[in-house]
Design an enzyme around this catalytic site. Structure first.
Site, PDB file in Angstrom:
ATOM      1  N   THR A   1      29.740  18.690 -16.666  1.00  0.00           N
ATOM      2  CA  THR A   1      28.407  18.649 -16.043  1.00  0.00           C
ATOM      3  C   THR A   1      28.197  17.467 -15.089  1.00  0.00           C
ATOM      4  O   THR A   1      27.745  17.657 -13.961  1.00  0.00           O
ATOM      5  CB  THR A   1      27.336  18.636 -17.143  1.00  0.00           C
ATOM      6  OG1 THR A   1      27.473  19.843 -17.889  1.00  0.00           O
ATOM      7  CG2 THR A   1      25.940  18.551 -16.575  1.00  0.00           C
TER       8      THR A   1
ATOM      9  N   ARG B   1      21.451  13.792 -16.918  1.00  0.00           N
ATOM     10  CA  ARG B   1      22.459  13.691 -15.850  1.00  0.00           C
ATOM     11  C   ARG B   1      22.272  14.757 -14.776  1.00  0.00           C
ATOM     12  O   ARG B   1      22.609  14.543 -13.611  1.00  0.00           O
ATOM     13  CB  ARG B   1      23.874  13.730 -16.414  1.00  0.00           C
ATOM     14  CG  ARG B   1      24.247  14.952 -17.236  1.00  0.00           C
ATOM     15  CD  ARG B   1      25.626  14.757 -17.884  1.00  0.00           C
ATOM     16  NE  ARG B   1      26.044  15.859 -18.741  1.00  0.00           N
ATOM     17  CZ  ARG B   1      25.663  16.031 -20.001  1.00  0.00           C
ATOM     18  NH1 ARG B   1      24.819  15.182 -20.560  1.00  0.00           N
ATOM     19  NH2 ARG B   1      26.110  17.057 -20.712  1.00  0.00           N
TER      20      ARG B   1
HETATM   21 ZN    ZN Z   1      27.330  21.674 -17.356  1.00  0.00          ZN
HETATM   22 ZN    ZN Z   2      28.682  22.371 -21.196  1.00  0.00          ZN
END
Ligand code: ZN
Ligand code: ZN
Ligand code: ZN
Length: 547
Positions: A79, A163
């Protein structure tokens, strides 16, 4: 001679004819909404097509431009690196976000991509707000838009995950907001952006909206019609604490007690509903898209990832989550038509990585996954190092498939790092489940132009990455629930759709890469590329727009 004259005259005519059609570079969208769907595989567009509404994914595809062969060009496909690569137009090699958490060899500790000990939480007494984009080493599209508009164009980041809100919004954002679960159940931020939550955020947090999602989760349509996914009750799901079987319906109010109270909401599609509620409140509260300077809303739907990890990419739960997300997209487009005006906004939609089938499921249908016995592996590696180099601590840290060597020890023992790397590489390649191995030395002296070497190299940051990178066999995954992070197609192949102002209708199978999004959006807006961009503007679409 004749030919030259002709050529000149064509060129001259070309210029004259085009001159009247050149687009005013400052006639830009009032609002850009960059949508990143967490863990969205490309095939979800096709798989659930028949059940999607006319106003969501289908509208983006039917009116916009569909890049059908869009890939991440680096690993690990996680991510933090995903969002950063979308918005900086480059890979971890240059932007420095090499994983979600990584071993910082200079500080000799593990760090989190958005963690910042020098700022404080705003809106919560927990540490969930001690975050900023300070570890991102490049500018984002959002930064470039701020610079270009003399900071009149706004940037707001919105996501459930910190994030996924902070990294896209860049260094110069007006604000980034994310969700704090537990006993909080509200959107928060950090002192990096402000000292106090704006009135509209406080109002949202006090509205009872979050609490309203502690309700039953059942399928949107008759579950028997969900023929695009596996059976609801199967052996490859995790499910929630306090419920024996991972089957519909889920009583979230009841389950919330054993699943972190308000933290259960992001674990269901209601986390995406809540994200959209908050995004619309942000557009209203911040007057986004209200004047001629382009504003950018970075919007990430993250519950898709949590549901994927929990139930697996082939689950009924994932199917239901995407059908609900589609409705949210339709609502967002309708809202933007009304609020900002049709043709006044530009959207792109992509993912921060894909996701693989559950390892246990693949094994059950006869597809190999290369399962590793980690205990045995570790024991043998330590013994090898002891024997070869006189110490098992020659490897300082192993994380994200990277081995960090102990440089102090190598200097003391007069060991050549490149030789150590090669010896460990040969040992690793003899182990079950290890598919390929790359060393720092190889990556420094080789320029990979394609294949797995290219993907590893783009994820390799000279300063921050480890010294030996391993690649596990294709299909490798858990017994239950899906994961991602690999170099393979199921993790790299993701949707890429553009829609709205400056975007012609079309589709292509020509390969595009995740790093192409930022320079393409910069081209649409007529602004400078983010400073470390290595992607290219997608001319197959852009040239069509200027025809
Ligand atoms: Zn992700
Ligand atoms: Zn993930
Ligand atoms: Zn299920």
């Amino acid at each position: 001679m004749k030919k030259i004259v002709c050529l000149v005259c064509c060129v001259v005519l070309g210029i004259t004819a085009k001159a009247q059609k050149v687009k005013n570079p400052n006639d830009n969208a009032k609002l850009v909404v960059g949508i990143v769907v967490d863990q969205m595989r490309y095939d979800y567009l096709n798989k659930f097509w028949d059940k999607y509404s006319e106003g969501g994914f289908k509208r983006l595809i039917k009116e916009g431009f569909n890049f059908k062969n869009n890939h991440f060009n680096y690993a690990p496909t996680y991510t933090g690196p995903g969002h950063t690569s979308v918005w900086t137009g480059t890979s971890p090699m240059n932007h420095g976000i090499i994983a979600n958490n990584w071993y910082n060899k200079f500080e000799k500790r593990s760090v989190y991509c958005a963690q910042d000990d020098n700022v404080n939480s705003v809106g919560t007494i927990t540490d969930a707000g001690k975050m900023s984009p300070h570890r991102v080493q490049a500018t984002t599209l959002t930064d470039q838009n701020r610079l270009h508009t003399q900071f009149r164009g706004k940037t707001i980041g919105v996501s459930i995950k910190d994030r996924a809100s902070i990294l896209p919004a860049g260094h110069t954002a007006n604000a980034a907001y994310w969700y704090s679960g537990g006993e909080d159940g509200k959107f928060i931020t950090s002192t990096y952006y402000m000292e106090e939550l704006p009135k509209w955020v406080q109002k949202f947090n006090n509205s009872g909206k979050v609490k309203s999602y502690l309700k039953e989760w059942n399928t949107l349509y008759d579950i028997d019609s969900y023929i695009e996914s596996g059976i609801d009750n199967n052996d490859f799901e995790n499910g929630y604490e306090g419920k024996d079987k991972a089957t519909f319906p889920y009583n979230l109010k009841k389950l919330s007690k054993k699943n972190g109270h308000y933290s259960i909401i992001p674990e269901t599609p209601y986390g995406d509903d809540l994200t959209l509620d908050f995004a619309i409140a942000a557009i209203e509260g911040e007057d986004l898209g209200a004047d001629e300077d382009t504003d950018i809303l970075t919007l990430s739907f993250s519950s898709t990832d949590k549901v994927g990890h929990n139930f697996g990419v082939n689950s009924k739960e994932v199917e239901d989550t995407y059908l609900r997300l589609d409705k949210n997209l339709a609502d967002l487009l309708t809202y933007l038509d009304d609020k900002v005006g049709k043709g006044n906004y530009t959207i792109f939609l992509t993912a921060d990585h894909g996701g693989g089938h559950v390892g246990g499921y693949l094994e059950s249908v006869g597809i190999p996954t290369g399962i590793i016995d980690y205990d045995k592996f570790e024991k043998e590696l330590l013994a090898f190092n002891e024997k070869q180099f006189g110490s098992s601590s020659i490897i300082e840290n192993v994380s994200n498939g990277q081995f960090f060597l102990n440089y102090d020890y190598m200097a003391k023992e007069n060991l050549d790092p490149a030789t150590v790397e090669t010896k460990i590489k040969h040992f690793l390649l003899q182990q079950e489940g290890i598919y390929k191995v790359f060393t720092r030395h190889e990556l420094d002296i080789t320029n990979y132009s394609n294949g797995i070497g290219y993907i590893i190299q783009n994820g390799f940051n000279q300063k921050r990455s480890g010294d030996i990178m391993i690649v596990l066999q294709p299909g490798n995954g858990y017994e239950e629930g899906s994961t991602h992070g690999s170099v393979f197609n199921y993790d790299t192949h993701t949707p890429l759709l553009f829609f709205g102002k400056g975007v012609p209708h079309g589709e292509t199978y020509q390969r595009s890469e995740i790093i192409d999004i930022a320079p393409t959006m910069a081209a649409i807006l007529g602004i400078e590329y983010p400073n470390a961009t290595t992607g290219k503007p997608l001319s197959i679409m852009l040239d069509k727009a200027s025809e």
